[in-house]
Design an enzyme around this catalytic site. Structure first.
Site, PDB file in Angstrom:
ATOM      1  N   GLU A 390      28.666 -15.597  14.287  1.00  0.00           N
ATOM      2  CA  GLU A 390      28.807 -16.368  13.094  1.00  0.00           C
ATOM      3  C   GLU A 390      30.422 -16.733  12.778  1.00  0.00           C
ATOM      4  OE1 GLU A 390      26.608 -15.432   9.528  1.00  0.00           O
ATOM      5  OE2 GLU A 390      24.828 -15.289  10.582  1.00  0.00           O
ATOM      6  N   GLU A 506      17.586 -15.274  16.946  1.00  0.00           N
ATOM      7  CA  GLU A 506      17.261 -14.798  15.605  1.00  0.00           C
ATOM      8  C   GLU A 506      15.848 -15.669  15.119  1.00  0.00           C
ATOM      9  OE1 GLU A 506      20.275 -13.826  12.886  1.00  0.00           O
ATOM     10  OE2 GLU A 506      21.631 -12.974  14.652  1.00  0.00           O
TER      11      GLU A 506
HETATM   12  C1  XIL Z   1      20.103  -9.658   8.507  1.00  0.00           C
HETATM   13  C2  XIL Z   1      19.387  -8.550   8.418  1.00  0.00           C
HETATM   14  O1  XIL Z   1      18.092  -8.949   9.285  1.00  0.00           O
HETATM   15  C3  XIL Z   1      19.090  -8.185   7.117  1.00  0.00           C
HETATM   16  O2  XIL Z   1      18.287  -6.881   7.251  1.00  0.00           O
HETATM   17  C4  XIL Z   1      20.021  -8.171   6.214  1.00  0.00           C
HETATM   18  O3  XIL Z   1      19.727  -8.161   4.827  1.00  0.00           O
HETATM   19  C5  XIL Z   1      21.025  -9.541   6.426  1.00  0.00           C
HETATM   20  O4  XIL Z   1      21.404  -9.574   7.773  1.00  0.00           O
HETATM   21  N1  XIL Z   1      22.370 -13.683  11.003  1.00  0.00           N
HETATM   22  C6  XIL Z   1      22.570 -12.575  11.740  1.00  0.00           C
HETATM   23  C7  XIL Z   1      21.965 -11.130  11.401  1.00  0.00           C
HETATM   24  O5  XIL Z   1      23.307 -12.480  12.739  1.00  0.00           O
HETATM   25  O6  XIL Z   1      22.648  -9.949  11.343  1.00  0.00           O
HETATM   26  C8  XIL Z   1      21.263 -11.235  10.086  1.00  0.00           C
HETATM   27  O7  XIL Z   1      20.698  -9.988   9.772  1.00  0.00           O
HETATM   28  C9  XIL Z   1      20.487 -12.452   9.773  1.00  0.00           C
HETATM   29  C10 XIL Z   1      21.520 -13.752   9.717  1.00  0.00           C
END
Ligand code: XIL
Length: 588
Positions: A390, A506
């Site tokens: 990100e 994701e």
């Molecule tokens: C998320 C996790 O899954 C959660 O457990 C936490 O509360 C927040 O982060 N983008 C990403 C991940 O790259 O690392 C994030 O993971 C979700 C959004």
């Protein structure tokens, strides 16, 4: 019938023979016991009963974060693991738990005895009925008992799973020595603690240990040694030590997503973000995760900075190592998430100053050291990494006119845009064979943010930055996020022209009740990825909504409806839709 969930099980403390020996011991030492019992505040004797149980420290403890297991001793170091809130305020302590190794299964009532030695600071032992659910900004405490030996006091906190704060907090003055015998006994209604044969008033707690499993956690403010640990059943119950690191899912779903994907396209992976707690404690989750649905595993949180590098000189690789072991044992590849990110950084990283040139140089060094240490640790075990996660500014702050397209976190403050190139060079140097990705959300749609991202990619490629590919997070959090397959395909192709592969990294899709939009969204994205040869894999951000916890604005914990399997582990319509999409894909 094939066994679904096979574990190495060892009976430890309840065999008839041992009971007989214990009986004999009790008789032999009756005199001594009588004398000792008279010195207690209550007539019930706790500690010597442990002699029916052997030392559990001969078992598997090597994956306990912040601990060293040697010669049947466990040295507990202060790991200071904590979960920082996403807004940067101080988070919750997240003391280590032995998730991948020895835990207990019991039929009801039991006792646990521990020899707490070489104490210089505080020593904590926690018995968990269920592991907490770990998220980035919080961990959901379920039922557990935490006992802390502290200078001249004994503290106990009890969580009953109904709220995040303990429902019972008590402390008693107690004579704590450098070495102490701590005894904990649970009879189904009451919890009784004793330290060095001094027994404290029993606490009323009904049905605290309903899961019939006990997970051990330890914590320290200064090193101490767990010199002995044993457990025994009360009444006619049984206590067994189980080694969760031997857990294997044997049976594979015939229509498992990964099995179908392998038929649809050679080398194509369906992956999932996985958390260790449910993987070892919830057989239903384990079966979904390791039973042929997924060929690739992304640690949901375990390799984020605050979990793996909680203090400047402390790395806690154990949970990541455990996930690697589980992935390997089930023939899955591993995707590392994530090396450089603006979130999920521990306090000490967030507090790094970035004002002077010396400050900046130090931050640069810390980032490079972190990358080389973590990537080298997993060299040959992690097939690909999210090196930078990100990098783009959030929509709210995004402003190309003001040259504000990148997130202004510590790394940016110290190095400007060059942190990205520096991170990729460091990762490449540490492991020339792992594939290096940049991972971002919102790349599925057109607009200023995508334009800025694409020009960043062109720039990095023209500078010879060793970047292999791009992760499209593909989160569909609300109706407005609806992914347009044509736009996604064009973006994947544009990156392909730059020599970059893509992965769906994701995906999760907000569940629209009573509609099949969720299934369509999951499937449309899969179809695009499968049919574009530069799109190499498709990973979902979670498996079951049972662990899809988030905090509402009012602080209350809620569960989303985003994942492929519901809270009760039932397949959503999206699973069948993905299966049929995979079956329809002509093999290319
Ligand atoms: C998320 C996790 O899954 C959660 O457990 C936490 O509360 C927040 O982060 N983008 C990403 C991940 O790259 O690392 C994030 O993971 C979700 C959004």
């Amino acid at each position: 019938m094939v066994k679904l969930f096979e574990r190495a099980q060892q009976n430890i403390s309840h065999q008839k023979l041992l009971l007989a020996v214990a009986g004999a011991l009790v008789l032999l030492y009756a005199g001594t016991l009588y004398v000792m019992a008279r010195q207690q505040t209550s007539p019930t004797k706790v500690s010597n009963a442990s002699e029916v149980g052997r030392n559990l420290l001969g078992e598997q403890w090597s994956y306990l974060p912040g601990a060293t297991h040697q010669n049947n001793n466990l040295t507990i170091q202060p790991s200071r693991l904590a979960i920082v809130e996403q807004d940067g305020s101080d988070g919750q302590p997240s003391p280590p738990i032995n998730l991948f190794g020895t835990y207990l299964e019991h039929t009801g009532n039991f006792g646990v005895n521990a020899t707490v030695a070489n104490m210089r600071g505080e020593a904590a032992l926690q018995l968990y009925d269920q592991p907490p659910i770990i998220a980035d900004e919080f961990r959901i405490e379920r039922k557990s008992v935490r006992v802390v030996l502290h200078q001249s006091e004994l503290h106990v906190s009890i969580w009953d799973g109904s709220k995040q704060e303990p429902v019972i907090v008590r402390s008693w003055p107690s004579k704590i020595r450098p070495t102490n015998n701590l005894a904990i006994r649970y009879d189904g209604k009451q919890l009784t603690l004793s330290v060095n044969d001094h027994e404290f008033e029993a606490l009323d707690i009904n049905n605290l240990f309903g899961s019939k499993k006990i997970w051990f956690g330890f914590d320290a403010t200064d090193n101490w040694t767990l010199a002995r640990l044993s457990a025994y059943p009360l009444d006619r119950g049984r206590v067994k030590a189980i080694d969760s690191s031997k857990m294997r899912v044997i049976e594979k779903y015939p229509d498992g997503l990964q099995r179908l994907a392998a038929k649809a396209r050679d080398g194509f992976n369906i992956g999932a973000a996985v958390a260790l707690g449910p993987a070892v404690s919830d057989p239903g989750y384990a079966k979904l995760a390791f039973g042929g649905n997924f060929g690739s595993l992304t640690p949901e949180n375990a390799l984020k900075w605050q979990f793996v590098h909680p203090q400047p000189n402390t790395y806690t690789f154990q949970e990541g190592d455990a996930l690697v072991a589980l992935a390997q044992a089930h023939g899955m590849s591993m995707h590392g998430h994530t090396l450089v990110f603006g979130e999920a950084n521990p306090r000490w990283v967030r507090d790094l100053p970035t004002t002077t040139p010396a400050d900046k140089e130090k931050v640069k060094q810390i980032m490079a050291d972190h990358i080389s240490t973590v990537v080298e640790h997993y060299k040959g075990k992690v097939a690909s990494w999210d090196v930078v996660n990100e990098p783009l500014a959030d929509y709210d702050n995004f402003n190309p006119d003001d040259n504000h397209t990148l997130r202004r976190h510590t790394w940016y403050q110290a190095m400007g845009e060059s942190y990205i190139a520096a991170a990729f060079h460091a990762a490449r140097k540490a492991d020339p064979d792992t594939k290096l990705f940049i991972n971002e959300y919102g790349l599925e749609e057109d607009g200023e943010r995508w334009d800025a991202f694409l020009s960043l990619m062109k720039e990095l490629k023209s500078q010879g930055v060793p970047i292999d590919g791009v992760g499209f997070q593909a989160h569909v959090y609300e109706p407005a996020d609806h992914i347009n397959p044509a736009v996604l395909r064009r973006h994947i192709q544009e990156l392909g022209k730059l020599g970059l592969v893509s992965r769906i990294s994701e995906i999760d899709v907000y569940g629209y009740e009573g509609s099949n939009i969720q299934a369509q969204q999951y499937t449309n994205v899969l179809k695009v990825c499968l049919s574009e040869l530069s799109c190499v894999s498709y990973t979902t951000w979670g498996i079951s909504d049972r662990y899809n916890a988030y905090k509402e604005d009012n602080g209350k914990i809620a569960y989303g409806q985003d994942f492929l399997w519901s809270k009760d582990l039932q397949a959503t319509p999206a699973v069948a839709a993905l299966q049929s999409a995979l079956k329809q894909q002509p093999k290319n």
